[in-house]
Design a protein around this motif. Sequence first.
Motif, short mmCIF file in Angstrom:
data_model
loop_
_atom_site.label_atom_id
_atom_site.label_comp_id
_atom_site.label_asym_id
_atom_site.label_seq_id
_atom_site.Cartn_x
_atom_site.Cartn_y
_atom_site.Cartn_z
N ALA A 1 10.54 28.94 -25.24
CA ALA A 1 10.44 30.38 -25.44
C ALA A 1 9.01 30.77 -25.09
O ALA A 1 8.06 30.23 -25.65
CB ALA A 1 10.75 30.74 -26.89
N ALA A 2 8.87 31.69 -24.14
CA ALA A 2 7.52 32.04 -23.68
C ALA A 2 7.27 33.53 -23.82
O ALA A 2 8.08 34.35 -23.37
CB ALA A 2 7.34 31.61 -22.22
N PHE A 3 6.14 33.85 -24.41
CA PHE A 3 5.67 35.23 -24.46
C PHE A 3 4.16 35.21 -24.27
O PHE A 3 3.43 34.66 -25.10
CB PHE A 3 6.02 35.92 -25.79
CG PHE A 3 5.41 37.29 -25.90
CD1 PHE A 3 5.93 38.34 -25.16
CD2 PHE A 3 4.31 37.50 -26.69
CE1 PHE A 3 5.35 39.60 -25.22
CE2 PHE A 3 3.72 38.77 -26.77
CZ PHE A 3 4.24 39.82 -26.03
N ASP A 4 3.71 35.78 -23.16
CA ASP A 4 2.27 35.86 -22.86
C ASP A 4 1.56 34.53 -23.12
O ASP A 4 0.57 34.47 -23.85
CB ASP A 4 1.62 37.00 -23.65
CG ASP A 4 2.02 38.37 -23.13
OD1 ASP A 4 2.65 38.45 -22.05
OD2 ASP A 4 1.70 39.37 -23.80
N ALA A 5 2.08 33.47 -22.52
CA ALA A 5 1.54 32.12 -22.73
C ALA A 5 0.28 31.85 -21.94
O ALA A 5 -0.37 30.83 -22.13
CB ALA A 5 2.60 31.08 -22.40
N GLY A 6 -0.07 32.76 -21.02
CA GLY A 6 -1.32 32.64 -20.29
C GLY A 6 -1.43 31.36 -19.48
O GLY A 6 -0.45 30.79 -19.02
N PRO A 7 -2.67 30.87 -19.36
CA PRO A 7 -2.91 29.69 -18.52
C PRO A 7 -2.35 28.39 -19.11
O PRO A 7 -2.35 27.37 -18.43
CB PRO A 7 -4.44 29.64 -18.42
CG PRO A 7 -4.93 30.35 -19.62
CD PRO A 7 -3.90 31.41 -19.92
N LEU A 8 -1.87 28.41 -20.33
CA LEU A 8 -1.32 27.20 -20.94
C LEU A 8 0.10 26.89 -20.45
O LEU A 8 0.58 25.77 -20.57
CB LEU A 8 -1.31 27.33 -22.46
CG LEU A 8 -2.68 27.55 -23.11
CD1 LEU A 8 -2.52 27.82 -24.61
CD2 LEU A 8 -3.58 26.36 -22.87
N LEU A 9 0.77 27.89 -19.88
CA LEU A 9 2.17 27.72 -19.50
C LEU A 9 2.36 26.73 -18.34
O LEU A 9 3.26 25.90 -18.39
CB LEU A 9 2.80 29.07 -19.16
CG LEU A 9 4.29 29.06 -18.88
CD1 LEU A 9 5.07 28.50 -20.07
CD2 LEU A 9 4.78 30.45 -18.53
N VAL A 10 1.53 26.79 -17.33
CA VAL A 10 1.70 25.90 -16.17
C VAL A 10 1.57 24.43 -16.56
O VAL A 10 2.45 23.63 -16.25
CB VAL A 10 0.75 26.29 -15.01
CG1 VAL A 10 0.73 25.22 -13.93
CG2 VAL A 10 1.19 27.62 -14.41
N PRO A 11 0.49 24.02 -17.27
CA PRO A 11 0.43 22.60 -17.66
C PRO A 11 1.56 22.20 -18.61
O PRO A 11 2.02 21.06 -18.59
CB PRO A 11 -0.93 22.44 -18.34
CG PRO A 11 -1.57 23.76 -18.37
CD PRO A 11 -0.73 24.73 -17.61
N SER A 12 2.04 23.13 -19.39
CA SER A 12 3.16 22.86 -20.29
C SER A 12 4.41 22.50 -19.49
O SER A 12 5.06 21.48 -19.74
CB SER A 12 3.42 24.09 -21.17
OG SER A 12 4.51 23.88 -22.01
N ILE A 13 4.73 23.31 -18.49
CA ILE A 13 5.91 23.07 -17.66
C ILE A 13 5.71 21.83 -16.78
O ILE A 13 6.63 21.03 -16.59
CB ILE A 13 6.24 24.32 -16.80
CG1 ILE A 13 6.60 25.49 -17.72
CG2 ILE A 13 7.36 24.02 -15.81
CD1 ILE A 13 7.75 25.24 -18.70
#
Length: 172
Positions: free
Chosen positions: A12-24
């Motif tokens: 679940a993503a809401f305004d995850a910013g720059p943390l989203l890419v390394p997470s995925i």
Amino acid sequence: MTAQPLVTVAVAAFDAGPLLVPSIESLLAQTYATIEIRLVDDGSTDGSIELLERFTDDRLIIDRQENRGKAAALNRVLDLALGEYLLIHDADDVSHPERVARLVDHMERHEDLAACYSNHDLVVGDRVIPGRIIGKSRAECSSITERMKAVVDPTGMRSHVDDLRHQCLTRR
């Protein structure tokens, strides 16, 4: 996707910013590859979801909804999930490459379990605080579950999605 996924990873993503890419990236790098990654964008406004357009891996499936909160986004994943197991992965988490493989192995070797959990480290800036999870016996886990009526933990992998919909605590 070439094979029916055994594991649905819910993000679940809401305004995850720059943390989203390394997470995925950490999910796409899992050694256990028969997964679907169902990311529900909960109305992000920061452009973080657009950063995922560079990924062409068909295991990553992005759905969008108006901002209704994390619970609504996870419920959407439940409606769409194809996997037998559900693994929750927060949009700012980074998973160890063998996380899914180890959880699947444990669940497959212990078919009576409804869930299993992995340890985690808390990262605050440059500081890494190791997790302090201590393994528990089945009796201890049952006691905790009975007292709480549910176990909520972002490191857990739960058995069949239908079991979750019906609040079952054991599998098969």
